[in-house]
Design an enzyme around this catalytic site. Structure first.
Site, PDB file in Angstrom:
ATOM      1  N   GLY A   1       0.829  -1.210   0.000  1.00  0.00           N
ATOM      2  CA  GLY A   1       0.000   0.000   0.000  1.00  0.00           C
ATOM      3  C   GLY A   1       0.859   1.254   0.000  1.00  0.00           C
ATOM      4  O   GLY A   1       1.031   1.901   1.036  1.00  0.00           O
TER       5      GLY A   1
ATOM      6  N   GLU B   1      13.380  -4.280  -6.279  1.00  0.00           N
ATOM      7  CA  GLU B   1      12.621  -4.509  -7.512  1.00  0.00           C
ATOM      8  C   GLU B   1      13.516  -4.404  -8.746  1.00  0.00           C
ATOM      9  O   GLU B   1      13.073  -4.663  -9.851  1.00  0.00           O
ATOM     10  CB  GLU B   1      11.498  -3.477  -7.638  1.00  0.00           C
ATOM     11  CG  GLU B   1      10.325  -3.727  -6.723  1.00  0.00           C
ATOM     12  CD  GLU B   1       9.239  -2.673  -6.888  1.00  0.00           C
ATOM     13  OE1 GLU B   1       9.589  -1.505  -7.109  1.00  0.00           O
ATOM     14  OE2 GLU B   1       8.065  -3.025  -6.779  1.00  0.00           O
TER      15      GLU B   1
END
Ligand SMILES: Cc1cc2nc3c(=O)[nH]c(=O)nc-3n(C[C@H](O)[C@H](O)[C@H](O)COP(=O)(O)OP(=O)(O)OC[C@H]3O[C@@H](n4cnc5c(N)ncnc54)[C@H](O)[C@@H]3O)c2cc1C
Length: 392
Positions: free
Chosen positions: A127, A244
């Site tokens: 989130g 990532e």
């Protein structure tokens, strides 16, 4: 710079191949490779197989049940599992939050949370983004106000992948409005299975349900669920986004698509000759394959730097942009090769009538528009390249 793969890593690659060949259920591989929907049960089935093998958490240290692999082994695993069609969900738990807990969590948090991720009890979603805070993440507005031993949390998260399958969400929340906007942000772990948490699906261009809006209204979160220090989430966020890095290049998925494209070119076209005999098409395929090869070598260069202790630089942004573009070009070519059958609705066509790589291709083609948006849009990556690589 040495770009050769050491023999131990090559041996591990072979071990990965055998494991994937013997253990990956073919129906899961087919669904992943050709864009069919996978349920949470499907994902959990594969995760249980990986957990048994000890390969569920490639970016965690062995002490906490991970593989202890370095960047090279992880890169090879990403390539091999994508090529074999291994499902890849629960990325927020395994690849993002897990390493963050290992690095910033208290002993109690590590002991409680990491095993629950490995067992599949907890599925986390990320989130971060909000309606007015995507590229400008520090503009986020979700508030967490201290009340005794709890925070009271209010706000909206947007584009939350997997929220409909997750039971927990890690959120960036504003705990202070004073000082620079990066300073008052904290990292909070929130249970989604409680009143005040509402998940609304968002359907994307490919007709898929992968992202959601998450509304949080007057939800009490124990202060014990704070990760790191209050107001210190920016450091954690930078660490998390660093994880990532190479995955964003999507080299494994591109290699899998490229293999499908090669297969499709062998099919006999309407003129009675193999589709690949068309010189214009053959040239376009050669171009995209060359781009993919160049991308792979750029990734190896980044890896070689990383292995020699150098922090990855702005070339990671090049990987992110080109990686998305190569995947998009491959699905575009597969759409063209499939012609009208790429536009069929998979549920209306009997099994075997349409070549499998074409059956869900329109959906895959549209879905891959997202690649140049999420994880830092191409415009933002270009800003980084301009500032840090080109010095303009
Ligand atoms: C499929 C999908 C899954 C996602 N999953 C998650 C998730 O699980 N969790 C999560 O937290 N977020 C998730 N996101 C959100 C994603 O990280 C954001 O979409 C992304 O950061 C871009 O933010 P934005 O959509 O608010 O666009 P904006 O930031 O509003 O940008 C709109 C446009 O303006 C451009 N732009 C903005 N600022 C600049 C600038 N300074 N210079 C030049 N151009 C600029 C952008 O590049 C873009 O083209 C997901 C998004 C997608 C599409």
């Amino acid at each position: 710079m040495d770009l050769t793969i050491p023999p131990e890593a090559e041996a591990l690659r072979q071990a990965m191949r055998s494991f994937l060949r013997d253990q990956l259920p073919p129906e899961l591989a087919e669904a992943t490779l050709y864009g069919r929907k996978l349920t949470k049960d499907d994902h959990q089935r594969w995760q249980r197989i990986l957990e048994k093998q000890g390969w569920l958490a490639p970016s965690w240290p062995t002490q906490w049940g991970g593989t202890g692999w370095g960047p090279l082994e992880r890169f090879i695993w990403d390539e091999e599992s994508a090529l074999a069609g291994a499902p890849r969900a629960n990325i927020p738990s395994l690849d993002l939050l897990g390493p963050v807990i290992v690095e910033f969590g208290t002993e109690a948090q590590k002991r409680e949370l990491l095993p629950r991720i490995l067992s599949g009890e907890d599925w986390w979603c990320q989130g971060f983004s909000e309606p007015q805070a995507g590229s400008d993440l520090a503009a986020l507005q979700m508030r967490a106000v201290r009340d005794g031993d709890d925070y009271i949390v209010n706000g909206t998260k947007l584009w939350t992948s997997w929220a409909h399958m997750a039971n927990k969400i890690f959120c960036l929340v504003r705990t202070s409005a004073d000082g620079p906007k990066q300073a008052g942000i904290s990292f909070l772990l929130i249970d989604m299975e409680q009143p005040g948490v509402t998940i609304s699906p968002i359907l994307t261009l490919g007709g898929m349900h992968a992202v959601n809006e998450v509304q949080i209204t007057d939800v009490r979160v124990p202060v014990a669920n704070l990760l790191g220090q209050e107001g210190d989430a920016w450091t954690i966020t930078k660490f998390l986004l660093g994880h990532e890095r190479l995955v964003g290049a999507g080299i494994g998925p591109s290699m899998a698509l490229s293999r499908q494209l090669r297969g499709a070119l062998g099919r006999i076209g309407p003129g009675g000759a193999p589709l690949g005999d068309d010189p214009v098409l053959a040239q376009r395929v050669a171009e995209v394959e060359t781009d993919l090869l160049a991308l792979r070598y750029t990734a190896y260069r980044v890896l070689a730097d990383e292995l020699s202790g150098k922090a990855p630089g702005p070339e990671v942004s090049v990987l992110k942009i080109r990686g998305g573009e190569v995947q998009q070009a491959l699905t575009e070519l597969l759409m063209e090769v499939g012609e009208i059958v790429s536009l069929t609705h998979p549920l209306t066509v009997s099994e075997g009538v349409v070549p499998i790589e074409s059956a869900y291709m329109a959906q895959q083609h549209f879905d891959r528009r997202k690649l140049t948006i999420y994880g830092g849009s191409s415009e933002i990556q270009r800003n980084i390249i301009a500032r840090r690589l080109l010095n303009v």
